[in-house]
Design an enzyme around this catalytic site. Sequence first.
Site, PDB file in Angstrom:
ATOM      1  N   LYS A 268       0.847  -1.196   0.000  1.00 34.20           N
ATOM      2  CA  LYS A 268       0.000   0.000   0.000  1.00 34.20           C
ATOM      3  C   LYS A 268       0.879   1.240   0.000  1.00 34.20           C
ATOM      4  O   LYS A 268       1.782   1.369   0.827  1.00 34.20           O
ATOM      5  CB  LYS A 268      -0.919  -0.006   1.219  1.00 34.20           C
ATOM      6  CG  LYS A 268      -1.797   1.247   1.327  1.00 34.20           C
ATOM      7  CD  LYS A 268      -2.625   1.245   2.608  1.00 34.20           C
ATOM      8  CE  LYS A 268      -3.326   2.575   2.806  1.00 34.20           C
ATOM      9  NZ  LYS A 268      -4.088   2.646   4.078  1.00 34.20           N
ATOM     10  N   LYS A 280     -10.167  12.931   8.336  1.00 34.73           N
ATOM     11  CA  LYS A 280      -9.782  12.460   9.659  1.00 34.73           C
ATOM     12  C   LYS A 280      -9.771  13.610  10.656  1.00 34.73           C
ATOM     13  O   LYS A 280      -9.655  14.780  10.276  1.00 34.73           O
ATOM     14  CB  LYS A 280      -8.371  11.857   9.604  1.00 34.73           C
ATOM     15  CG  LYS A 280      -8.226  10.599   8.777  1.00 34.73           C
ATOM     16  CD  LYS A 280      -6.776  10.147   8.759  1.00 34.73           C
ATOM     17  CE  LYS A 280      -6.569   8.919   7.895  1.00 34.73           C
ATOM     18  NZ  LYS A 280      -7.190   7.710   8.484  1.00 34.73           N
ATOM     19  N   ASP A 350     -12.261   7.453   3.588  1.00 33.54           N
ATOM     20  CA  ASP A 350     -11.103   7.149   4.424  1.00 33.54           C
ATOM     21  C   ASP A 350     -10.782   5.653   4.445  1.00 33.54           C
ATOM     22  O   ASP A 350      -9.808   5.244   5.069  1.00 33.54           O
ATOM     23  CB  ASP A 350     -11.319   7.661   5.848  1.00 33.54           C
ATOM     24  CG  ASP A 350     -10.047   7.700   6.664  1.00 33.54           C
ATOM     25  OD1 ASP A 350      -8.955   7.778   6.048  1.00 33.54           O
ATOM     26  OD2 ASP A 350     -10.123   7.624   7.900  1.00 33.54           O
ATOM     27  N   GLU A 352      -9.623   4.094   1.902  1.00 36.96           N
ATOM     28  CA  GLU A 352      -9.098   4.230   0.543  1.00 36.96           C
ATOM     29  C   GLU A 352      -8.040   3.196   0.194  1.00 36.96           C
ATOM     30  O   GLU A 352      -7.852   2.855  -0.973  1.00 36.96           O
ATOM     31  CB  GLU A 352      -8.511   5.639   0.360  1.00 36.96           C
ATOM     32  CG  GLU A 352      -7.063   5.839   0.833  1.00 36.96           C
ATOM     33  CD  GLU A 352      -6.838   5.579   2.309  1.00 36.96           C
ATOM     34  OE1 GLU A 352      -5.726   5.161   2.663  1.00 36.96           O
ATOM     35  OE2 GLU A 352      -7.770   5.782   3.116  1.00 36.96           O
ATOM     36  N   ARG A 354      -7.824  -0.005   0.666  1.00 40.52           N
ATOM     37  CA  ARG A 354      -8.360  -1.227   0.037  1.00 40.52           C
ATOM     38  C   ARG A 354      -8.788  -0.968  -1.407  1.00 40.52           C
ATOM     39  O   ARG A 354      -8.764  -1.874  -2.230  1.00 40.52           O
ATOM     40  CB  ARG A 354      -9.518  -1.771   0.876  1.00 40.52           C
ATOM     41  CG  ARG A 354     -10.748  -0.902   0.922  1.00 40.52           C
ATOM     42  CD  ARG A 354     -11.648  -1.220   2.099  1.00 40.52           C
ATOM     43  NE  ARG A 354     -11.032  -0.846   3.366  1.00 40.52           N
ATOM     44  CZ  ARG A 354     -11.597  -1.031   4.563  1.00 40.52           C
ATOM     45  NH1 ARG A 354     -12.795  -1.607   4.636  1.00 40.52           N
ATOM     46  NH2 ARG A 354     -10.993  -0.646   5.664  1.00 40.52           N
TER      47      ARG A 354
END
Length: 503
Positions: A268, A280, A350, A352, A354
């Site tokens: 990632k 966030k 949020d 994101e 995946r």
Amino acid sequence: MAIAYKISSVRPVKAEVEVLAIPRQDVKSQWVGWPKKAVDKLKKELRRRGWQAQWSQVEILAEAKVGRATLLAMIGLGQNENSARQQEALRRGMASVVSEAGRLGLRTVGIDLLSNSLGADMAAAAVEGIEMVSYGFTAYSRKLAKKQKKSSINQVVLLCREEQAMAVRRAVQQTKQLMKGVELARDLVNKPAGDMSPVKLAKEAQGIARRSKLINVNILNREQARREKFNAFLAVAGGSAEEPCVIHLKYVPIAGNNKRKKLWVVGKGVTFDSGGLSIKPAEHMELMKSDMAGAAAVLGLFAVLERMALDVEVHGLIAACENMPSGTAYRPGDVLTALNGKTIEVLNTDAEGRITLADALSFAAKSEPNAIIDLATLTGACLVALGETVAGLWSNNEELKQKVVQAANQTGERVETMPMPEEYESKLDSPIADMQNIPSSRYGGAISAAMFLREFVGDVPWAHLDIAGPSYVEQRYLTYWNRGATGYGVRLLVRLLEDIAAK
């Protein structure tokens, strides 16, 4: 400052060191090369202190001078522990010893391996612990750099039997190379996001390929990624002014081997995660520079692959971008089409990582490799479940899962195997798309995230490591970790590839 390593077969009392570390399984262990009088004196003092060689326990004996050493440090390996556990005890113990030596201004440390039959393996573990604790990220502070230099040791002497010297020397040299990859991963994660954009991450990959004869790299820009149908990934990247990159590294050994295994390692690579429009909280958002720790582990691996001389074809894939809010950001309610054709309803921007991995895993699976491993700082839920030192492991293949567990046990990079219950599948059901990017329940979030990723690997053996906990720490949970990036995953991946290549 680089630490010099010296291999010697002299008796411990003759070693030219200021600090002498003595790893033992119990007080009654063999004391090869030690005068009986010195051993009796040490045993008496250890009995007085109640030291029982408990696992990873360090006992500093400042008064018990032996030979030229002004400080002795007993390191407990534990009784009846297997070799992997003994090695981890030594990693942690040597980190403690080196920290204490630096604090006292002592510069030379010796390790007594004369009484240990696992000389080379123990030497490698000791070097790992020493190198990890000696790391400091000082690129932005002269003050920190000065402090780091002042508290650093400069030489380690490994005392071993003459017949083990060659194997120990080889283990030390190889481990020093391996730790360069760990150090690179830590540097990349520790850098501020403003200095570690997707393009700069790609330049790191290009530098690795440029320095190697066996590694090449292909970088896709935004338009090239769109032509390859990385549409879900590009949706996440859409809110940032930073150019996204898909980084594909490939390592192929020179020797011809038609039966060579092929493995993809996917990291990632969200170089900064603000949460996007589902933004966030401000508190701790600065730590989101670490959301590319999976990508850093992949680059750390490739930085040392050629030196490890592994007979396995390895592909590294990083879909690198930022997740930012703006007028061009993707929105809750959007439906995205992943590279493998499956559609994703976005309920929270949020979640994101995946989504970027959906395209990356689909791309990797197209080549039908023997296995895919992904590393991702994927969920806070995994951190809540397992804490700061343990990664979660999910897999669709029992043999691969056990290989990852074995590699983790050997390197001390802990994992915990996690389930994917069939009854949780419906949590990802969407009323308008093939799936949604977050589950309908607040519980089991890390499991649902892993089950989401499973949708993009097809039948390829796959293992997912959620490294949200151990990749970046704010406290010194392990003696060889300092605050910040840990380089988690590099050593594990190398050990895993060694196992795969051997079979």
